[in-house]
Design a protein around this motif. Structure first.
Motif, PDB file in Angstrom:
ATOM      1  N   GLN A 131       0.854  -1.185   0.000  1.00 35.91           N
ATOM      2  CA  GLN A 131       0.000   0.000   0.000  1.00 35.91           C
ATOM      3  C   GLN A 131       0.892   1.238   0.000  1.00 35.91           C
ATOM      4  O   GLN A 131       1.537   1.558   0.988  1.00 35.91           O
ATOM      5  CB  GLN A 131      -0.928   0.003   1.218  1.00 35.91           C
ATOM      6  CG  GLN A 131      -1.994   1.098   1.146  1.00 35.91           C
ATOM      7  CD  GLN A 131      -1.756   2.218   2.136  1.00 35.91           C
ATOM      8  OE1 GLN A 131      -1.774   1.974   3.345  1.00 35.91           O
ATOM      9  NE2 GLN A 131      -1.536   3.426   1.644  1.00 35.91           N
ATOM     10  N   LEU A 236      -2.388  -1.836  -3.416  1.00 35.37           N
ATOM     11  CA  LEU A 236      -3.406  -0.844  -3.079  1.00 35.37           C
ATOM     12  C   LEU A 236      -2.733   0.519  -3.052  1.00 35.37           C
ATOM     13  O   LEU A 236      -1.707   0.684  -2.393  1.00 35.37           O
ATOM     14  CB  LEU A 236      -4.009  -1.164  -1.704  1.00 35.37           C
ATOM     15  CG  LEU A 236      -4.521  -2.589  -1.513  1.00 35.37           C
ATOM     16  CD1 LEU A 236      -4.744  -2.882  -0.032  1.00 35.37           C
ATOM     17  CD2 LEU A 236      -5.821  -2.795  -2.292  1.00 35.37           C
ATOM     18  N   HIS A 262      -5.369  -2.009  -7.273  1.00 42.35           N
ATOM     19  CA  HIS A 262      -6.472  -1.069  -7.078  1.00 42.35           C
ATOM     20  C   HIS A 262      -5.902   0.318  -6.820  1.00 42.35           C
ATOM     21  O   HIS A 262      -5.109   0.508  -5.886  1.00 42.35           O
ATOM     22  CB  HIS A 262      -7.358  -1.484  -5.899  1.00 42.35           C
ATOM     23  CG  HIS A 262      -8.069  -2.777  -6.112  1.00 42.35           C
ATOM     24  ND1 HIS A 262      -9.325  -2.860  -6.678  1.00 42.35           N
ATOM     25  CD2 HIS A 262      -7.690  -4.059  -5.847  1.00 42.35           C
ATOM     26  CE1 HIS A 262      -9.699  -4.124  -6.755  1.00 42.35           C
ATOM     27  NE2 HIS A 262      -8.723  -4.875  -6.251  1.00 42.35           N
ATOM     28  N   HIS A 275     -10.010   5.613   3.030  1.00 40.42           N
ATOM     29  CA  HIS A 275     -10.653   4.590   2.206  1.00 40.42           C
ATOM     30  C   HIS A 275     -10.648   3.214   2.867  1.00 40.42           C
ATOM     31  O   HIS A 275     -10.709   2.195   2.181  1.00 40.42           O
ATOM     32  CB  HIS A 275      -9.963   4.519   0.840  1.00 40.42           C
ATOM     33  CG  HIS A 275     -10.313   5.661  -0.056  1.00 40.42           C
ATOM     34  ND1 HIS A 275      -9.984   6.966   0.225  1.00 40.42           N
ATOM     35  CD2 HIS A 275     -10.992   5.706  -1.238  1.00 40.42           C
ATOM     36  CE1 HIS A 275     -10.421   7.757  -0.734  1.00 40.42           C
ATOM     37  NE2 HIS A 275     -11.035   7.021  -1.629  1.00 40.42           N
ATOM     38  N   ILE A 279     -10.922  -0.571   1.288  1.00 40.54           N
ATOM     39  CA  ILE A 279      -9.690  -1.361   1.299  1.00 40.54           C
ATOM     40  C   ILE A 279      -9.812  -2.620   2.145  1.00 40.54           C
ATOM     41  O   ILE A 279      -9.353  -3.701   1.740  1.00 40.54           O
ATOM     42  CB  ILE A 279      -8.514  -0.491   1.782  1.00 40.54           C
ATOM     43  CG1 ILE A 279      -8.190   0.576   0.733  1.00 40.54           C
ATOM     44  CG2 ILE A 279      -7.289  -1.334   2.082  1.00 40.54           C
ATOM     45  CD1 ILE A 279      -7.142   1.580   1.165  1.00 40.54           C
TER      46      ILE A 279
END
Length: 298
Positions: A131, A236, A262, A275, A279
């Motif tokens: 992430q 992510l 994503h 988010h 997530i």
């Protein structure tokens, strides 16, 4: 009254690793598969509190340590704050807890720390969740390139680095690129500033900031590991990240073509802050079922 499934409360513990008292939080059954959550700058394991709650019923043991120089972890005098040493301590932490196999969540600083460990102990990594954790030259924004180019001996460089530790600098890292800053809980930046204000912490963070450029030379090695690892990968990314651009997220597909990606419009560097509802279900499904090759974006 109907009572829903019980979500286990995190436990807050410490363990000694090479003279460092590593603070960590964990939840889930002791005998479950492990997800090791590695935090970023300027935060600590507290950044995962809401995610750990959201994943409370996932059949995994969730473990999040504080690095040396962060959070509640305590270091001895003379500790050398480099990314190599952070990786040494986190690797020793996994040894101390007997974590022989684990999925890795790498955010920001968690990428250079976690990927060092992955290269050293490839047999331990069962899956990778990235992430906003960069491992590609094209993922560096102009601002990131300017910061990594700073050298301590250059006049003004120290002041530039230490501006990141001010209230304005910390808030900027949370808010830049975020469509709705009111979604960001104020608790995180406030706690970050508390820890940054502890004795010696600003010096430690400055040392790490000037050492960040060392990570760029490891990129080819980390990419080679990713090509050979053959593990499930979930990427992510907050698309508004001022440091690490979406190009860096997409670059992971070059070395892990089956990865799930994503991009979150309206999210910045700290995408979990704004988010989490989008997530957390992706992480839950990934941990249970593996990656899905759906369309990019969210």
């Amino acid at each position: 009254m109907t009572v829903g499934p019980r979500i286990p409360s995190p436990r807050h513990r410490t363990v000694e690793v090479d003279g460092v008292t590593v603070a960590y939080r964990e939840s889930g059954p002791a005998d479950a598969p492990v997800l090791l959550l590695l935090h970023g700058f300027p935060t600590s394991s507290h950044q995962f509190t809401r995610l750990m709650d959201a994943l409370g019923n996932v059949p995994h043991r969730l473990i999040a340590p504080d690095y040396p120089g962060f959070g509640r972890t305590e270091t001895p005098p003379g500790f050398s704050y480099t990314f190599d040493r952070l990786a040494d301590i986190v690797e020793g932490f996994t040894d101390a807890l007997g974590l022989d196999r684990f999925a890795l969540y790498a955010f920001d600083f968690g990428a250079p720390v976690g990927l060092r460990i992955a290269v050293r102990r490839p047999e331990r990594i069962t899956a990778l969740i990235v992430q906003n954790g960069n491992a590609y030259e094209e993922g560096l924004s102009d601002a990131a390139r300017e910061l990594t180019a700073l050298r301590r001996e250059v006049p003004g460089a120290e002041d530039t680095v230490r501006s990141l530790f001010t209230p304005e600098g910390v808030r900027s890292q949370y808010e830049t690129g975020v469509a709705d800053p009111s979604l960001i809980p104020p608790d995180g930046p406030t706690l970050d500033l508390h820890y940054l204000g502890l004795p010696g912490r600003a010096d430690a963070q400055a040392d790490l900031a000037f050492d960040y450029a060392s990570n760029l030379g490891h990129y080819p090695t980390w990419q080679a590991w990713l090509r050979s690892a053959g593990i499930p990968v979930l990427v992510l990314w907050g698309a508004g990240d001022p440091f690490f651009t979406p190009a860096g997220a997409k670059a992971y597909l070059r070395d892990a073509p089956d990865a799930e990606l994503h991009l979150f419009d309206g999210a910045g560097h700290f995408a979990l802050e704004t988010h989490l509802p989008q997530i957390a279900p992706l992480i839950r499904r990934f941990l249970v079922s593996g990656p899905s090759r759906g369309p990019e974006g969210a």
